[in-house]
Scaffold this motif. Structure first.
Motif, PDB file in Angstrom:
ATOM      1  N   THR A   1       0.852  -1.117  -0.092  1.00 46.91           N
ATOM      2  CA  THR A   1      -0.021   0.065  -0.055  1.00 46.91           C
ATOM      3  C   THR A   1       0.863   1.145  -0.099  1.00 46.91           C
ATOM      4  OG1 THR A   1       0.011   0.156   2.332  1.00 46.91           O
ATOM      5  CG2 THR A   1      -1.649  -1.225   1.214  1.00 46.91           C
ATOM      6  N   PRO A   2       0.458   2.257  -0.270  1.00 53.72           N
ATOM      7  CA  PRO A   2       1.256   3.698  -0.411  1.00 53.72           C
ATOM      8  C   PRO A   2       1.757   4.051   0.848  1.00 53.72           C
ATOM      9  CG  PRO A   2      -0.889   3.906  -1.735  1.00 53.72           C
ATOM     10  CD  PRO A   2      -0.888   2.525  -1.140  1.00 53.72           C
ATOM     11  N   HIS A   3       0.840   3.541   2.028  1.00 56.05           N
ATOM     12  CA  HIS A   3       1.393   3.868   3.599  1.00 56.05           C
ATOM     13  C   HIS A   3       2.719   3.110   3.671  1.00 56.05           C
ATOM     14  CE1 HIS A   3       1.352   4.640   7.710  1.00 56.05           C
ATOM     15  NE2 HIS A   3       1.445   3.280   8.059  1.00 56.05           N
ATOM     16  N   ASN A   4       2.697   1.910   3.319  1.00 55.80           N
ATOM     17  CA  ASN A   4       3.809   0.899   3.552  1.00 55.80           C
ATOM     18  C   ASN A   4       5.165   1.373   2.648  1.00 55.80           C
ATOM     19  OD1 ASN A   4       2.451  -0.602   5.460  1.00 55.80           O
ATOM     20  ND2 ASN A   4       1.680  -1.942   3.713  1.00 55.80           N
ATOM     21  N   ILE A   5       4.721   1.808   1.499  1.00 52.67           N
ATOM     22  CA  ILE A   5       5.955   2.346   0.762  1.00 52.67           C
ATOM     23  C   ILE A   5       6.380   3.724   1.444  1.00 52.67           C
ATOM     24  CG2 ILE A   5       6.450   3.535  -1.619  1.00 52.67           C
ATOM     25  CD1 ILE A   5       4.263   1.686  -2.653  1.00 52.67           C
ATOM     26  N   VAL A   6       5.847   4.597   1.823  1.00 53.17           N
ATOM     27  CA  VAL A   6       6.309   5.829   2.341  1.00 53.17           C
ATOM     28  C   VAL A   6       6.922   5.649   3.775  1.00 53.17           C
ATOM     29  CG1 VAL A   6       5.599   8.061   3.712  1.00 53.17           C
ATOM     30  CG2 VAL A   6       4.182   7.226   1.588  1.00 53.17           C
ATOM     31  N   CYS A   7       6.614   4.528   4.360  1.00 56.05           N
ATOM     32  CA  CYS A   7       7.116   4.028   5.717  1.00 56.05           C
ATOM     33  C   CYS A   7       8.341   3.289   5.378  1.00 56.05           C
ATOM     34  CB  CYS A   7       6.365   2.988   6.554  1.00 56.05           C
ATOM     35  SG  CYS A   7       4.935   3.633   7.177  1.00 56.05           S
ATOM     36  N   SER A   8       8.573   2.761   4.347  1.00 57.35           N
ATOM     37  CA  SER A   8       9.766   1.956   3.870  1.00 57.35           C
ATOM     38  C   SER A   8      10.940   3.036   3.545  1.00 57.35           C
ATOM     39  CB  SER A   8       9.682   1.001   2.828  1.00 57.35           C
ATOM     40  OG  SER A   8       8.809   0.023   3.378  1.00 57.35           O
ATOM     41  N   LEU A   9      10.392   4.117   2.698  1.00 61.38           N
ATOM     42  CA  LEU A   9      11.253   5.156   2.014  1.00 61.38           C
ATOM     43  C   LEU A   9      11.833   6.012   3.295  1.00 61.38           C
ATOM     44  CD1 LEU A   9       9.324   6.389  -0.992  1.00 61.38           C
ATOM     45  CD2 LEU A   9      11.603   5.064  -1.001  1.00 61.38           C
ATOM     46  N   LEU A  10      11.036   6.212   4.455  1.00 54.14           N
ATOM     47  CA  LEU A  10      11.527   6.818   5.467  1.00 54.14           C
ATOM     48  C   LEU A  10      12.389   6.320   6.440  1.00 54.14           C
ATOM     49  CD1 LEU A  10       8.085   8.406   6.854  1.00 54.14           C
ATOM     50  CD2 LEU A  10       9.970   9.770   5.909  1.00 54.14           C
ATOM     51  N   ASN A  11      12.397   4.837   6.500  1.00 52.48           N
ATOM     52  CA  ASN A  11      13.421   4.097   7.106  1.00 52.48           C
ATOM     53  C   ASN A  11      14.488   4.203   6.481  1.00 52.48           C
ATOM     54  OD1 ASN A  11      11.647   3.381   9.363  1.00 52.48           O
ATOM     55  ND2 ASN A  11      10.678   1.717   8.187  1.00 52.48           N
TER      56      ASN A  11
ATOM     57  N   ASN B   1      -7.887  -2.657  12.570  1.00 52.64           N
ATOM     58  CA  ASN B   1      -6.968  -2.272  11.658  1.00 52.64           C
ATOM     59  C   ASN B   1      -5.914  -1.183  12.139  1.00 52.64           C
ATOM     60  OD1 ASN B   1      -8.062  -3.842   9.660  1.00 52.64           O
ATOM     61  ND2 ASN B   1      -9.388  -2.434   8.899  1.00 52.64           N
ATOM     62  N   GLU B   2      -6.538  -0.152  12.948  1.00 51.76           N
ATOM     63  CA  GLU B   2      -5.691   0.924  13.514  1.00 51.76           C
ATOM     64  C   GLU B   2      -4.738   0.260  14.524  1.00 51.76           C
ATOM     65  OE1 GLU B   2      -5.596   4.053  12.718  1.00 51.76           O
ATOM     66  OE2 GLU B   2      -6.793   3.976  11.102  1.00 51.76           O
ATOM     67  N   ILE B   3      -5.256  -0.725  15.481  1.00 51.47           N
ATOM     68  CA  ILE B   3      -4.611  -1.151  16.482  1.00 51.47           C
ATOM     69  C   ILE B   3      -3.348  -1.870  16.068  1.00 51.47           C
ATOM     70  CG2 ILE B   3      -4.333  -2.848  18.259  1.00 51.47           C
ATOM     71  CD1 ILE B   3      -7.265  -1.813  18.871  1.00 51.47           C
ATOM     72  N   SER B   4      -3.440  -2.707  14.857  1.00 54.30           N
ATOM     73  CA  SER B   4      -2.626  -3.544  14.413  1.00 54.30           C
ATOM     74  C   SER B   4      -1.415  -2.901  13.866  1.00 54.30           C
ATOM     75  CB  SER B   4      -3.047  -4.501  13.191  1.00 54.30           C
ATOM     76  OG  SER B   4      -3.370  -3.554  12.230  1.00 54.30           O
ATOM     77  N   SER B   5      -1.660  -1.509  13.293  1.00 54.57           N
ATOM     78  CA  SER B   5      -0.381  -0.816  12.750  1.00 54.57           C
ATOM     79  C   SER B   5       0.144   0.086  13.907  1.00 54.57           C
ATOM     80  CB  SER B   5      -1.196   0.265  11.876  1.00 54.57           C
ATOM     81  OG  SER B   5      -2.048   1.140  12.216  1.00 54.57           O
ATOM     82  N   LEU B   6      -0.580   0.392  14.958  1.00 53.23           N
ATOM     83  CA  LEU B   6       0.119   1.306  15.966  1.00 53.23           C
ATOM     84  C   LEU B   6       0.867   0.592  16.938  1.00 53.23           C
ATOM     85  CD1 LEU B   6      -3.224   3.574  17.148  1.00 53.23           C
ATOM     86  CD2 LEU B   6      -1.117   4.316  15.868  1.00 53.23           C
ATOM     87  N   VAL B   7       0.115  -0.864  17.143  1.00 51.26           N
ATOM     88  CA  VAL B   7       1.036  -1.525  18.231  1.00 51.26           C
ATOM     89  C   VAL B   7       2.423  -2.178  17.536  1.00 51.26           C
ATOM     90  CG1 VAL B   7       1.330  -4.150  18.975  1.00 51.26           C
ATOM     91  CG2 VAL B   7      -0.782  -2.808  19.252  1.00 51.26           C
TER      92      VAL B   7
ATOM     93  N   ALA C   1      -0.665   2.610  21.250  1.00 50.15           N
ATOM     94  CA  ALA C   1      -2.048   1.771  20.698  1.00 50.15           C
ATOM     95  C   ALA C   1      -3.083   1.694  22.053  1.00 50.15           C
ATOM     96  CB  ALA C   1      -1.612   0.149  20.336  1.00 50.15           C
ATOM     97  N   TYR C   2      -2.517   2.273  23.115  1.00 44.86           N
ATOM     98  CA  TYR C   2      -3.301   2.211  24.479  1.00 44.86           C
ATOM     99  C   TYR C   2      -4.586   3.008  24.135  1.00 44.86           C
ATOM    100  CZ  TYR C   2      -3.841   0.939  29.188  1.00 44.86           C
ATOM    101  OH  TYR C   2      -4.406   0.425  30.337  1.00 44.86           O
ATOM    102  N   ARG C   3      -4.576   4.097  23.585  1.00 46.00           N
ATOM    103  CA  ARG C   3      -5.934   4.645  23.327  1.00 46.00           C
ATOM    104  C   ARG C   3      -6.934   4.095  22.770  1.00 46.00           C
ATOM    105  NH1 ARG C   3      -7.782   9.920  24.959  1.00 46.00           N
ATOM    106  NH2 ARG C   3     -10.002   9.612  24.860  1.00 46.00           N
TER     107      ARG C   3
END
Length: 548
Positions: A1-11, A264-270, A277-279
């Protein structure tokens, strides 16, 4: 997904930086993309590089991100330090934005700035249409958020209704000029804040008007936006309204849909960090409690629909029939008319007795169910993060089953959190909801009394010793009061006798009110009221009790 691509580039950028092979990318761009991807630690690092740059002054966007991201990472002191640094070093270049104060829970200060901006705009544009100006609407929405955060519910509801009408009545040309994105985001914020105020005030018609407002569906980003904080989603208030209308199937459908989004949100936050992810986990807990509320209300409806449980009813009918058979032997010698009249009276009396017994049993069952539910909720609340926003949201949901005075321990803990955080206006409004006699505005400066620097608990102990009374306000084994002195309500709005809670409840709320007065600077009033109250308590001879 675009989100994963952005995260990989930032890493990748971070890895090259660690290898001393920095890529030629703009720091502002990296900070923005990190924030959009919820990679707050990276965003904080890039914004710090921008903030401490020797060539350029920090931008407003940079300062706002530093404050917001520091808060998201639990670094409140760092966020406060950024604000203090801006005030001391850049006040001649940068105006303090009230939204920064909101992020630091400085709601009263932010409210004053918003009010000043709105007053200045109205003065300079007396003949203009305020909705044409985005800055004006931004200030109005900020003022609305502050009123809601300070629990000024009547003010928030009136304000939300006014803004709702203004946005709805905007003509097509003006909407095109401002873009549908702006109007949709405005209406969503008005919906959720107005809906919350209407819910807390018990104005269900107003709540329905807010949640049923049409939103421009062409903007899918705005209309389908989701937050892990349930109170920031309009669907949450639709669930509350469905429960109130006893439309439990619709409520369960929305709860299930919301839980899927949260998963879906928790899986990415954890994957980033557990505290992040606590909230979302708190929101999951609230969804579970909404399901428990639906289950409780359905059981209440089932119990109320039948006069009494079947086994109890059959026992009563058996005793009823046996009593009639006995009565028949006693009325054989009577005339037919007299016998019929006597039997009818006996039937009515017996059935009234059965119905009365059944209603008492029903009340006992419902009371036990409610107490078990509250006990379960209190045990969960002990493990919740000690944050005002978390407590407010959880306790608001609990009001669907129990009034605040029925769950006094939890609401007084919220009062304590507000007092310790210095949110005295919110503390005052919560105490008023608990029936506290507050009418005198709190003082902004402490008194010059000789005891003003003494901790309030020490002052309480001194007064208790001097009056030779027992401390029933803070002990675990509370001694019930024989009487409640009317002196407690002196110089305050009298609470109608029918609406006053029990003596012990009154004592605890009053003691919290006195601690609020002390913390907010009105220490002389706190001492005076505390002294009057303690003198009204029944005397207890401690020495003779020990001897005996």
């Amino acid at each position: 997904t675009p989100h994963n691509i952005v995260c990989s580039l930032l890493n990748l950028v971070r890895f090259m930086d660690m290898q001393d092979k920095r890529l030629p990318l703009d720091v502002k761009l990296l900070a923005k993309r990190s924030n959009d991807s919820n990679m707050y630690a990276k965003c904080l690092r890039y914004r710090e590089i921008e903030f401490f740059s020797k060539n350029l002054s920090p931008s407003i966007e940079c300062i706002e991100d530093l404050i917001v991201v520091s808060n998201e990472l639990g670094l409140r002191d760092r966020a406060m330090g950024v604000l203090q640094n801006v005030i001391s070093d850049y006040s001649h270049l940068i105006d303090i934005q009230p939204v920064w104060l909101e992020k630091l829970n400085l709601w009263e200060e932010a409210k004053e700035i918003y009010q000043t901006h709105i007053t200045n705009w109205n003065t300079n544009n007396s003949n203009g249409n305020p909705c044409e100006n985005k800055d004006w609407m931004t200030d109005e929405l900020g003022l609305l958020r502050c009123s809601s955060a300070l629990s000024e519910l009547d003010v928030a509801l009136t304000h939300a209704n006014r803004l709702k009408d203004q946005v709805k009545n905007m003509d097509t040309l003006l909407v095109n000029k401002l873009s549908s994105n702006a109007t949709s985001s405005w209406m969503l914020e008005i919906q959720r804040i107005g809906g919350h105020a209407a819910w807390m005030l018990g104005k269900w018609d107003n709540l329905e008007n807010f949640v049923e407002l049409p939103i421009n569906d062409t903007n899918t980003t705005i209309s389908k936006s989701f937050s892990v904080r349930l109170d920031r989603n309009v669907d949450f208030y639709k669930t509350i309204l469905s429960i109130h209308k006893q439309d439990y199937s619709s409520a369960m459908s929305i709860i299930s849909e919301t839980r899927n989004k949260l998963s879906n949100e928790i899986s990415s936050l954890v994957s980033e960090s557990y505290p992040r992810a606590y909230r979302a986990m708190v929101s999951m807990q609230i969804l579970s409690e909404l399901e428990e509320i639906i289950e409780y209300k359905e059981s209440v409806a089932n119990i109320n629909s039948s006069s009494m449980p079947v086994d109890i009813e059959s026992n009563h009918i058996a005793s009823f029939n046996s009593s009639n058979s006995l009565a028949g032997t006693e009325t054989n010698h009577m005339s037919p008319n007299k016998r019929n009249s006597w039997n009818n009276n006996e039937d009515t009396a017996n059935w009234n007795s059965i119905n009365s017994s059944g209603s008492n049993i029903t009340r006992d069952i419902l009371r036990a169910k409610k107490q078990n539910l509250l006990k379960k909720w209190r045990s969960r609340l002990k493990w919740a993060p000690k944050e005002i926003s978390v407590f407010r949201q959880i306790l608001s949901v609990h009001t669907l089953v129990a009034e605040p005075l029925e769950d006094l321990d939890s609401w007084l803990e919220l009062v304590t959190l507000c007092r310790k955080e210095g949110m005295f206006t919110l503390c005052e409004n919560v105490l008023k909801r608990l029936g506290a006699p507050i009418i005198i505005p709190r003082s902004s400066t402490a008194t010059t009394d000789s005891k003003s620097n003494q901790p309030i608990n020490d002052v309480v102990n001194d007064i208790l010793k001097s009056n030779n009374t027992i401390d029933i306000l803070t002990s675990d084994e509370n001694v019930p009061l024989e009487q409640t002195s009317e002196k407690v309500y002196s110089n305050s709005v009298p609470i109608p006798l029918g609406q006053r809670p029990s003596n012990m409840t009154t004592s605890r709320v009053l003691f919290s009110t006195m601690k609020y007065w002390w913390s907010s600077g009105d220490r002389q009033k706190a001492l005076n009221e505390l002294n009057v109250f303690i003198k009204s308590l029944p005397k207890f001879d401690i020495q003779s009790n020990i001897t005996s």
